[in-house]
Design a protein around this motif. Structure first.
Motif, short mmCIF file in Angstrom:
data_model
loop_
_atom_site.label_atom_id
_atom_site.label_comp_id
_atom_site.label_asym_id
_atom_site.label_seq_id
_atom_site.Cartn_x
_atom_site.Cartn_y
_atom_site.Cartn_z
N CYS A 3 51.63 42.95 27.56
CA CYS A 3 51.35 43.70 28.78
C CYS A 3 52.66 44.01 29.50
CB CYS A 3 50.44 42.85 29.66
SG CYS A 3 50.27 43.47 31.34
N GLY A 5 53.01 44.40 32.43
CA GLY A 5 53.00 43.73 33.73
C GLY A 5 53.36 42.26 33.59
N CYS A 6 52.46 41.51 32.89
CA CYS A 6 52.58 40.04 32.93
C CYS A 6 52.98 39.41 31.60
CB CYS A 6 51.27 39.44 33.42
SG CYS A 6 49.93 39.69 32.25
N VAL A 8 51.29 39.07 28.80
CA VAL A 8 50.27 38.50 27.90
C VAL A 8 50.01 39.51 26.77
CG1 VAL A 8 49.11 37.13 29.68
CG2 VAL A 8 48.23 39.43 29.11
N CYS A 15 47.27 44.70 30.72
CA CYS A 15 46.05 43.91 30.62
C CYS A 15 45.14 44.29 31.80
CB CYS A 15 46.37 42.42 30.62
SG CYS A 15 46.88 41.79 32.24
N CYS A 18 46.44 43.18 35.34
CA CYS A 18 47.58 43.95 35.88
C CYS A 18 47.15 45.36 36.25
CB CYS A 18 48.72 43.99 34.87
SG CYS A 18 49.53 42.40 34.68
ZN LIG Z 1 49.14 41.85 32.51
#
Ligand SMILES: [Zn+2]
Length: 325
Positions: A3, A5-6, A8, A15, A18
């Motif tokens: 992801c 963003g984070c 994962v 994800c 996010c």
């Molecule tokens: Zn994420």
């Protein structure tokens, strides 16, 4: 893939969590439909409209027709690509550095941060994107940065106005202006300690703000603009501002860097109960493993990861160090 963003593992660019944090329920393309060149021309065009001069290193975006587009009004996001101007070593890692450092602050150190991610230009280059916290559903929320709280401007204090202050004095402003200052001073302490651990030497007055809450009371804003500036500028000073206005510990006098005694004295000045401050430091120092794991999953280049690791471990050692034992 991971992801943007984070970090994962996910099948999409972001994800679910996010995507929701960044875009709520709005349908929007998760890749920009313009490239860096078009970004540059857009900043020039928009700065003319807003009568600020020249090329900017960031731009406001809003969603229109399911796309993120540059705007001079009603911006909901800020887009920051790798800087156009020279900014030290490992330049291509700057946006990824800010993204990782912001994620580290929220995921591992549990600090409240502005929502953020990486996003790809149409040619694939990644830029940092953050959601403005001074806008909620189109309404503007009152915000003031600490250079304005301290009444320091370039006109009044010269070119160095953002740096000509101390974290101790910032604590004084928090106490003076924020009704829930006891909680805010603890947050502030954690943020200054975090900045030290990641080598953020760019945490100057304008990189801290207060924000009006729904109760009308002011509190510290979520943290923003966090990055390991030491990664790019290895010779800059360890902190943007000095911890203390005048005080100097024996430890600092002997070694020239802030260590355990300095942060304990700093917490004392911020009126944080000493047991609590000890607990925060101990907790932060225990996050080494989690930090290195997240770093491994980040989008930084291998060289940047290695250097980030060295900086972080060096700072952990510094904060562990006690002069008076
Ligand atoms: Zn994420």
């Amino acid at each position: 893939m991971r992801c943007l963003g984070c970090f994962v593992l996910t099948k999409e660019v972001y994800c679910k969590k996010c995507k929701k944090a960044l875009f709520a329920t709005q349908k929007v393309s998760t890749t920009l439909d313009f490239d860096k060149k078009e970004f540059i021309s857009a900043t020039i065009e928009l700065s003319e409209q807003m009568s600020i001069s020249g090329v900017q290193d960031k731009i406001s975006l809003k969603i229109e027709n399911k796309k993120l587009i540059p705007t001079s009004t009603d911006g909901v996001y800020i887009l920051k690509p790798v800087p156009l101007m020279d900014y030290g070593e490992l330049l291509t890692d700057v946006a990824k550095n800010e993204h990782f450092t912001m994620q580290l602050a929220s995921q591992v150190f549990k600090l409240e941060t502005a929502k953020n991610a990486l996003i790809a230009f149409s040619d694939g280059e990644l830029a940092y994107i953050t959601k403005r916290f001074d806008r909620v559903d189109g309404a503007k929320i009152k915000q003031e940065d600490f250079s304005s709280l301290a009444r320091q401007t370039e006109q009044s204090h010269g070119k160095n106005y953002k740096y000509d202050y101390s974290y101790e004095e910032m604590g004084g402003l928090i106490k003076k202006y924020l009704p829930s200052y006891k909680i805010e001073l603890l947050k502030f302490f954690k943020l200054i300690l975090f900045n030290y651990l990641v080598g953020n030497g760019d945490a100057h007055l304008k990189n801290f703000s207060v924000l009006q809450r729904s109760t009308k009371e002011y509190g510290l804003s979520p943290a923003y603009d966090l990055l390991s500036s030491s990664l790019h500028l290895p010779n800059e000073s360890r902190t943007a501002l000095e911890l203390f206005k005048e005080y100097e510990s024996k430890s600092f006098e002997a070694n020239g860097f802030y260590a355990y005694d300095d942060f304990m004295m700093f917490s004392k000045i911020l009126e944080i109960p000493q047991k609590m401050a000890e607990g925060v430091i101990e907790d932060f120092l225990s996050k080494e493993k989690a930090t290195l794991k997240l770093l491994d999953n980040s989008f930084l280049s291998n060289e940047a990861k290695e250097r980030y690791r060295e900086i972080f471990l060096d700072r952990i050692r510094a904060v562990f160090y006690r002069f008076n034992t």
